[in-house]
Design an enzyme around this catalytic site. Structure first.
Site, PDB file in Angstrom:
ATOM      1  CE  LYS A 114      -7.630  18.457   1.785  1.00 32.50           C
ATOM      2  NZ  LYS A 114      -8.706  18.795   0.856  1.00 32.50           N
ATOM      3  CD  GLU A 137      -9.782   1.688  -4.136  1.00 31.38           C
ATOM      4  OE1 GLU A 137      -9.370   1.584  -5.473  1.00 31.38           O
ATOM      5  OE2 GLU A 137      -9.652   0.476  -3.604  1.00 31.38           O
ATOM      6  CD  GLU A 139      -6.461   8.249 -13.506  1.00 35.69           C
ATOM      7  OE1 GLU A 139      -7.509   7.871 -13.461  1.00 35.69           O
ATOM      8  OE2 GLU A 139      -5.825   8.699 -12.599  1.00 35.69           O
TER       9      GLU A 139
END
Length: 481
Positions: free
Chosen positions: A173, A248, A383
């Protein structure tokens, strides 16, 4: 306009979906094509096919599976320009970067093709002198591969290639923003003659396709790269049903500029690490921690060098930095810039969306530098995933390490110094999975393990020989005559 389909059981299929989603060029909002907005039923069909096929795929030798990967690598290499151009149109990175990434995908495939001929176990001495004891590795089964838009060739391949070489089958996906690039990658696997059902492609939303893939009882493992919020949700679902997962996620990567740093190299590395790919890398430099004695000199050179950055469509040869990948991404970056101003950081350069021609139809933003940033500020902690850096000063190396580690992430970190003792201290003290010295924070070689510490990952590693740890299980064998 081209309509792209799902790829299930070796063919392109319209499946069960009724809706489609447009894929846009972030440079000019051109519609590049549309992709399926797939359903739970589409996921179930793909997983069923992958499960059935895995019974025969795993029986092939590693060398036989490797031959397929070699063929795929050759086909991608022959179509490199087409794939790279599609990538640039879909998510905006420059054509040069896209070609480099596609070449890296070719190299990854060849690396893992070779893994089919390498050791998968050890002989272990038994306490019984008449017995033989050894370990081997066996595939997990069906692997769900969920990938982001920022590296739409390299990341899928560094997950799919080891999954396949170790005998698993895959339901893939991709991010919707780069689903056409994913489509072209899967075409290469198809044209290489990969057996039906070994690799399946499903496009659509994360809430439907992604969640149903993670929740499916026949998906033995899920490997994911993306945001922390989504990653934690995947971990909870997988954990509850006993599936293996690999995450990750984010980074807030620091570069430390020591008092003895080569300023020219440090400036070059900071700009490259922070602004290439429009800062849309998990390993991008986002915090620049500078010794007070050289701050003024470093900042002057940094701002001067930034004047050379040329912004525009990544398809133009002279362009150094392309657009943000989407309107949502642009809006997110702009919100962080506004927060930085509100919290008292000093905006030194940039900070604006580019709205005049030729930028008015796309999602372009200036590379941005904030000064006088305190470590508690939002722009020093979260972030941003865009071309924004925060400048922070320090007095001692111990303080620099403390500042660098004072975030929830631990993906990559770098230092510029000529002092061996400082380098060794940096290696020992940094809480990050990737340590780089006199080099930018971004970048890892395909044969080396990659992954983060703290909330940057699930503490597993991708790439290189480390990939075998996730995609296989150890089987211990005891033989007695």
């Amino acid at each position: 306009m081209t309509a792209y389909l799902n790829y299930i059981n070796g063919s392109w299929q319209s499946g069960q979906f009724k809706k489609t989603t447009d894929v846009l060029n972030p440079s000019n909002n051109e519609v590049l094509g549309n992709i399926p907005y797939s359903t739970k039923e589409d996921v179930e069909i793909a997983v069923d096919v992958a499960k059935e096929t895995q019974r025969t795929w795993r029986k092939l030798s590693g060398a036989e599976r490797g031959q397929y990967l070699y063929k795929v690598a050759a086909i991608i290499e022959s179509r490199l320009n087409e794939i790279a151009e599609t990538m640039t149109k879909e998510m905006g990175k420059t054509l040069g970067e896209a070609k480099g990434e596609t070449n890296r995908g070719v190299d990854i495939l060849r690396y893992y093709a070779g893994e089919g001929m390498r050791s998968v176990g050890d002989v272990i001495p038994s306490t019984d002198r008449d017995a033989l004891m050894f370990t081997t590795r066996v595939p997990l089964g069906v692997i769900g591969v969920i990938t982001p838009w920022n590296f739409p060739v390299a990341i899928p391949i560094w997950k799919i290639a080891p999954a396949l070489i170790y005998g698993n089958t895959v339901v893939f996906k991709p991010a919707s923003e780069t689903a056409i690039t994913a489509n072209k990658l899967v075409e290469c696997f198809h044209d290489a003659g990969l057996p039906k059902g070994v690799l399946n492609l499903i496009t659509g939303s994360g809430s439907i396709v992604g969640n149903n893939l993670v929740e499916h009882e026949d998906v033995a493992g899920v490997t994911f790269t993306g945001s922390n919020t989504v990653g934690k949700n995947i971990a909870n679902i997988a954990l509850n049903r006993g599936a293996k997962y690999q995450l990750e996620m984010g980074g807030k990567n620091p570069v430390i500029i020591a008092h003895d740093a080569d300023i020219e190299k440090a400036v070059e590395g900071t700009i490259s690490g922070a602004f290439r790919s429009t800062g849309q890398k998990c390993t991008a430099t986002s915090r620049v921690i500078i010794h007070k004695s050289i701050k003024d000199k470093f900042v002057a050179k940094l701002l001067n060098k930034m004047e050379e950055i040329k912004i525009g469509s990544g398809l133009e040869e002279s362009i150094w930095m392309g657009p943000c990948a989407s309107e949502n991404q642009l809006n997110s970056i702009m919100s962080y810039i506004n927060i930085g101003k509100e919290e008292g950081a000093k905006l030194l350069k940039g900070g604006n969306r580019l709205t005049e021609s030729p930028y008015d139809q796309g999602y372009f933003i200036e590379p941005t530098v904030f000064d006088e940033v305190k470590t508690h500020m939002t722009i020093a902690q979260e972030e941003i995933f865009g071309p924004v850096i925060a400048l922070i000063t320090y007095d001692s190396l111990e303080e620099a390490f403390q500042l660098a580690n004072d975030v929830k992430f631990g993906l990559s970190a770098s230092i510029y110094t000529e002092n061996i003792s400082a380098m060794l201290s940096f290696i020992d003290n940094m809480e990050a999975g990737l340590i780089r010295i006199n080099a930018e924070t971004a970048g890892v070689e395909l044969q080396a393990p990659f992954g983060g510490m703290k909330q940057s990952s699930s503490h597993s590693r991708e790439q290189g020989k480390a990939a075998i740890e996730f995609f296989t299980s150890i089987k211990t064998v005891f033989v007695k005559g």
